[in-house]
Design an enzyme around this catalytic site. Structure first.
Site, short mmCIF file in Angstrom:
data_model
loop_
_atom_site.label_atom_id
_atom_site.label_comp_id
_atom_site.label_asym_id
_atom_site.label_seq_id
_atom_site.Cartn_x
_atom_site.Cartn_y
_atom_site.Cartn_z
N ASN A 7 0.85 -1.37 -0.09
CA ASN A 7 0.09 0.06 0.20
C ASN A 7 0.85 1.35 -0.10
O ASN A 7 1.87 1.33 0.79
CB ASN A 7 -0.80 -0.10 1.30
CG ASN A 7 -1.92 1.23 1.30
OD1 ASN A 7 -1.44 2.36 1.00
ND2 ASN A 7 -3.30 0.77 1.62
N HIS A 10 0.94 6.22 2.05
CA HIS A 10 1.82 7.28 2.74
C HIS A 10 2.83 7.90 1.97
O HIS A 10 3.41 8.82 2.40
CB HIS A 10 2.24 6.63 4.14
CG HIS A 10 0.77 6.26 4.93
ND1 HIS A 10 0.08 7.16 5.10
CD2 HIS A 10 0.24 5.32 5.31
CE1 HIS A 10 -1.13 6.60 5.84
NE2 HIS A 10 -0.92 5.30 5.86
N HIS A 43 -5.56 4.03 -1.81
CA HIS A 43 -6.83 4.01 -1.38
C HIS A 43 -7.33 5.47 -1.75
O HIS A 43 -6.65 6.50 -1.24
CB HIS A 43 -6.88 4.18 0.19
CG HIS A 43 -8.28 4.30 0.89
ND1 HIS A 43 -8.38 4.06 2.10
CD2 HIS A 43 -9.39 4.61 0.34
CE1 HIS A 43 -9.52 4.33 2.60
NE2 HIS A 43 -10.21 4.56 1.30
N ARG A 45 -9.23 8.10 -1.00
CA ARG A 45 -10.44 8.44 0.11
C ARG A 45 -11.18 9.61 -0.38
O ARG A 45 -10.97 10.41 -1.34
CB ARG A 45 -9.60 8.91 1.39
CG ARG A 45 -8.97 7.76 1.92
CD ARG A 45 -8.48 8.33 3.20
NE ARG A 45 -9.46 8.38 4.20
CZ ARG A 45 -9.67 7.65 5.38
NH1 ARG A 45 -8.94 6.36 5.43
NH2 ARG A 45 -10.66 7.68 6.12
N ARG A 49 -7.01 12.75 1.11
CA ARG A 49 -6.25 13.26 2.04
C ARG A 49 -4.90 12.86 1.49
O ARG A 49 -3.83 13.30 1.94
CB ARG A 49 -6.33 12.99 3.46
CG ARG A 49 -6.08 11.29 3.73
CD ARG A 49 -6.49 10.71 4.99
NE ARG A 49 -7.66 11.18 5.62
CZ ARG A 49 -7.93 10.55 6.70
NH1 ARG A 49 -7.20 9.77 7.46
NH2 ARG A 49 -9.19 10.68 7.14
N GLU A 70 -8.40 0.57 -3.13
CA GLU A 70 -9.33 0.65 -1.92
C GLU A 70 -10.18 1.70 -1.93
O GLU A 70 -9.95 2.96 -2.22
CB GLU A 70 -8.28 0.94 -0.66
CG GLU A 70 -8.17 -0.25 0.05
CD GLU A 70 -7.31 0.02 1.22
OE1 GLU A 70 -7.74 0.82 2.20
OE2 GLU A 70 -6.20 -0.56 1.60
N THR A 101 -8.20 3.29 8.27
CA THR A 101 -9.30 2.48 8.45
C THR A 101 -9.47 1.76 9.56
O THR A 101 -8.61 0.63 9.62
CB THR A 101 -9.35 1.49 7.10
OG1 THR A 101 -8.83 2.19 5.90
CG2 THR A 101 -10.51 0.93 6.83
N GLU A 151 -11.14 -9.50 2.83
CA GLU A 151 -9.89 -9.24 3.43
C GLU A 151 -10.15 -8.97 4.87
O GLU A 151 -11.01 -8.22 5.23
CB GLU A 151 -8.92 -8.02 2.73
CG GLU A 151 -7.92 -7.63 3.26
CD GLU A 151 -7.25 -6.37 2.93
OE1 GLU A 151 -7.53 -6.02 1.65
OE2 GLU A 151 -6.25 -5.79 3.59
N HIS A 191 -3.87 -4.71 7.66
CA HIS A 191 -3.94 -3.81 8.43
C HIS A 191 -2.91 -3.71 9.86
O HIS A 191 -3.25 -4.77 10.70
CB HIS A 191 -5.32 -3.31 8.89
CG HIS A 191 -5.31 -1.71 9.26
ND1 HIS A 191 -5.07 -1.62 10.43
CD2 HIS A 191 -5.71 -0.95 8.39
CE1 HIS A 191 -5.32 -0.17 10.47
NE2 HIS A 191 -5.84 0.48 9.34
N1 PXP Z 1 -5.88 -3.24 3.84
C1 PXP Z 1 -6.73 -2.35 3.77
C2 PXP Z 1 -7.97 -2.84 3.45
C3 PXP Z 1 -6.46 -1.17 4.37
O1 PXP Z 1 -7.37 0.00 4.57
C4 PXP Z 1 -5.19 -0.66 5.09
C5 PXP Z 1 -4.78 0.50 5.22
O2 PXP Z 1 -4.94 1.61 4.33
C6 PXP Z 1 -4.31 -1.79 4.67
C7 PXP Z 1 -4.72 -3.07 4.16
C8 PXP Z 1 -2.79 -1.54 5.20
O3 PXP Z 1 -2.61 -1.11 6.67
P1 PXP Z 1 -1.45 -0.58 7.00
O4 PXP Z 1 -1.01 0.66 6.48
O5 PXP Z 1 -1.65 -0.43 8.62
O6 PXP Z 1 -0.22 -1.61 6.68
#
Ligand code: PXP
Length: 237
Positions: A7, A10, A43, A45, A49, A70, A101, A151, A191
């Site tokens: 992901n 960030h 994602h 959003r 953001r 996402e 999330t 998931e 997550h």
């Molecule tokens: N999977 C989903 C569906 C998420 O919403 C997120 C966070 O955006 C992640 C995985 C990844 O989470 P993390 O950034 O805490 O590794």
């Protein structure tokens, strides 16, 4: 061995801090793929953001592996997804004030909207996954709504405050994976997974993919994104 989805939200968070072009999430996706990521997650959003509309257009063009978008169940975002056509859409809950999330989608409570979103995305040729808590009722509702992929939110396990809680949430997750697999669903998880807690989750039989963002991007600040992704792939395998 589960696949790794990286992901890159960030990377965009950092870029948005100054409102310029750097760092570039598309280049980050390229590096992550070079290092062994098997899919890229971003994602879009509703509050924009981090990831922006232009990012997902470029990601759709440039990603060589699989693009997992996402998104919330808001009709505005579904419309964008249907025109971009990522490989997969993962439906997540969204609250404006949350930092990330914070829990899974409550499919049972939003059944009609979720069912309609799945139908619309599938009609556009997009695979759909639902991000849910490791809970039997949510699995049943997800399946009833037409999902073939789920998931599981691993946040409760990742953030557990003591070993007893950790064990409890680990077992909850493991049982939910077994249950969902027995219903014929493909199961992913993610997550809060990091370099310390990922191995145990990767060993749960039946999880096909782990989606990880924050810990990888943090590690990348010290060692570079290529090395950070590679290390995570090694831990998973
Ligand atoms: N999977 C989903 C569906 C998420 O919403 C997120 C966070 O955006 C992640 C995985 C990844 O989470 P993390 O950034 O805490 O590794």
């Amino acid at each position: 061995m589960p696949r790794l989805g990286v992901n890159i939200d960030h990377v965009a968070t950092l870029r948005q801090a100054r409102g310029g072009n750097l760092p570039d999430p598309v280049y980050a996706a390229f590096l992550a793929e070079q290092a062994g990521a098997q899919s890229i997650v971003a994602h879009l959003r509703e509050d924009r953001r981090h990831i922006q509309d232009q990012d997902i257009k470029l990601l759709r063009k440039k990603i060589k592996t699989k693009f997992n978008l996402e998104m919330s169940i808001a009709p505005e975002i579904s419309k964008i997804a249907c025109s971009i056509k990522p490989y997969q859409a993962t439906l997540v809950p969204e609250k404006r004030k949350e930092l990330t999330t914070e829990g899974g989608l409550n499919v049972a409570a939003n059944f009609k909207i979720v069912e309609a979103a799945i139908k619309k995305l599938k009609a556009a040729g997009i695979r759909v996954s639902l991000f849910i808590d490791p809970d039997k009722d949510q699995v049943n509702a997800a399946q009833k709504a037409g999902a073939k992929i789920i998931e599981f939110h691993t946040g409760r396990y990742a953030l557990a405050k003591n070993p007893r809680q950790k064990e409890k949430f680990f077992n909850q997750l493991k049982h939910a994976v077994d249950y969902a697999r027995a219903q014929g669903l493909a199961v992913n998880a993610g997550h809060g997974l990091d370099y310390a807690n990922v191995r145990r989750i990767a060993q749960i039989q039946g999880i096909e993919e782990l989606n990880i963002g924050y810990s990888i991007i943090c590690k990348a600040l010290y060692v570079g994104l290529f090395a950070a992704v590679k290390e995570m792939r090694n831990l998973i395998s």
